[in-house]
Design an enzyme around this catalytic site. Structure first.
Site, PDB file in Angstrom:
ATOM      1  N   ASN A 187      54.385  40.302  34.022  1.00 31.19           N
ATOM      2  CA  ASN A 187      53.115  40.862  34.482  1.00 31.19           C
ATOM      3  C   ASN A 187      52.985  42.340  34.118  1.00 31.19           C
ATOM      4  OD1 ASN A 187      54.860  42.076  36.387  1.00 31.19           O
ATOM      5  ND2 ASN A 187      53.284  42.040  37.968  1.00 31.19           N
ATOM      6  N   TYR A 202      44.401  37.954  49.062  1.00 28.51           N
ATOM      7  CA  TYR A 202      43.843  39.182  49.634  1.00 28.51           C
ATOM      8  C   TYR A 202      42.321  39.150  49.728  1.00 28.51           C
ATOM      9  CZ  TYR A 202      43.111  40.671  44.734  1.00 28.51           C
ATOM     10  OH  TYR A 202      42.735  40.750  43.420  1.00 28.51           O
ATOM     11  N   GLY A 254      48.276  39.582  50.745  1.00 28.49           N
ATOM     12  CA  GLY A 254      48.229  39.730  49.300  1.00 28.49           C
ATOM     13  C   GLY A 254      48.032  41.162  48.846  1.00 28.49           C
ATOM     14  N   LYS A 260      50.673  35.528  31.686  1.00 28.26           N
ATOM     15  CA  LYS A 260      52.021  35.984  32.052  1.00 28.26           C
ATOM     16  C   LYS A 260      53.120  35.323  31.225  1.00 28.26           C
ATOM     17  CE  LYS A 260      50.836  37.304  36.791  1.00 28.26           C
ATOM     18  NZ  LYS A 260      51.193  37.203  38.215  1.00 28.26           N
TER      19      LYS A 260
END
Length: 276
Positions: A89, A217, A238, A68
């Site tokens: 991103n 997540y 998430g 990133k």
């Protein structure tokens, strides 16, 4: 019609990424049958060569760790949002050949919280101080009218969070991780830590907590999120973040409205399949 029809997510490791599931579900629903979305294992050393070799069929890229920040010198420009946290991103390739970077994690966080009715809070707590924590502070710059307490493990992380707060215009207070139980009484708690890091806090969830945003997540729910939900309070996960930031990516890359509900359902199905 533009000849651009290719997109992908890059990172290392990348095999776990749900981005292909979400973007492909969007393309199918939108009738973009010629579009493809892949994943590529790319590290910082390999990134310049990968980007250099992309042809005019590419519409955009999604970037995850550790790329990133590494992508920024390779771009023709980045948005104010991306610049605010020095993290990109999303890369969109324009018709005139420019490569423009953005950060959809920050508006994705805001959208995920607003979807659950969190539009303004008077204070908040952030657990952790990594890259996601800086995005959380940027989101809180829009949502939080008062102080944000960051719970960190080291003095270096404390300095980083203070620096991000000054840069983003957020009143950041620092507390030691050993006091993290106190974080759970904030109206909004954002957990940005790796899997397992907050498990020990689950027993300290108050009887009537505010809202928890846990950026994980998988595995889901975390012990903290499970206990939070048992208390009858709002939990944002998430997958909510992943879907909302992916919606923005799809829209930037295709120029069309993305199907949020379809993308969320695809992500839920993929996670359910992984857990069996």
């Amino acid at each position: 019609m533009s000849a651009k029809y290719r997109a992908a997510v890059l990172g290392s490791p990348i095999a776990h990424s749900l981005s292909p599931v979400l973007h492909r579900a969007a393309y199918a629903e939108m009738g973009l049958r010629s579009w493809s979305y892949d994943r590529f294992e790319v590290d910082e050393a390999g990134l310049p060569g990968f980007v250099r070799d992309l042809d005019a069929s590419w519409a955009g890229l999604s970037l995850t760790m550790p790329l990133k920040r590494a992508i920024i010198p390779l771009l023709d420009g980045i948005s104010d949002t991306a610049a605010s946290v020095e993290a990109v991103n999303t890369v969109v390739f324009t018709e005139d050949g420019r490569r423009l970077g953005d950060n959809t994690d920050i508006p994705g966080m805001v959208a995920a919280l607003r979807e659950r009715g969190v539009d303004k809070v008077e204070s908040a707590a952030v657990l952790g101080a990594g890259a996601t924590a800086s995005s959380a502070l940027a989101a809180l710059a829009e949502l939080c009218t008062g102080p944000v307490t960051a719970y960190v493990r080291t003095a270096a992380r404390a300095d980083e969070m203070r620096g991000w707060g000054e840069r983003l215009g957020v009143d950041v207070r620092i507390a030691d991780w050993s006091e993290a139980d106190a974080a759970l009484r904030a109206p909004l708690v954002i957990a940005t830590t790796p899997a397992g890091a907050t498990d020990d806090l689950a027993d300290a969830v108050p009887a009537a907590p505010g809202t928890l945003f846990d950026v994980l997540y998988d595995p889901w729910p975390t012990a903290l999120a499970h206990r939070w939900a048992e208390a009858g309070a709002g939990v944002v996960g998430g997958l909510d973040l992943l879907v909302h930031q992916a919606v923005l990516q799809v829209e930037q890359m295709t120029g069309l409205d993305a199907p949020l509900a379809v993308m969320r359902a695809a992500g839920e199905a993929a996670l359910a399949a992984q857990s069996h």
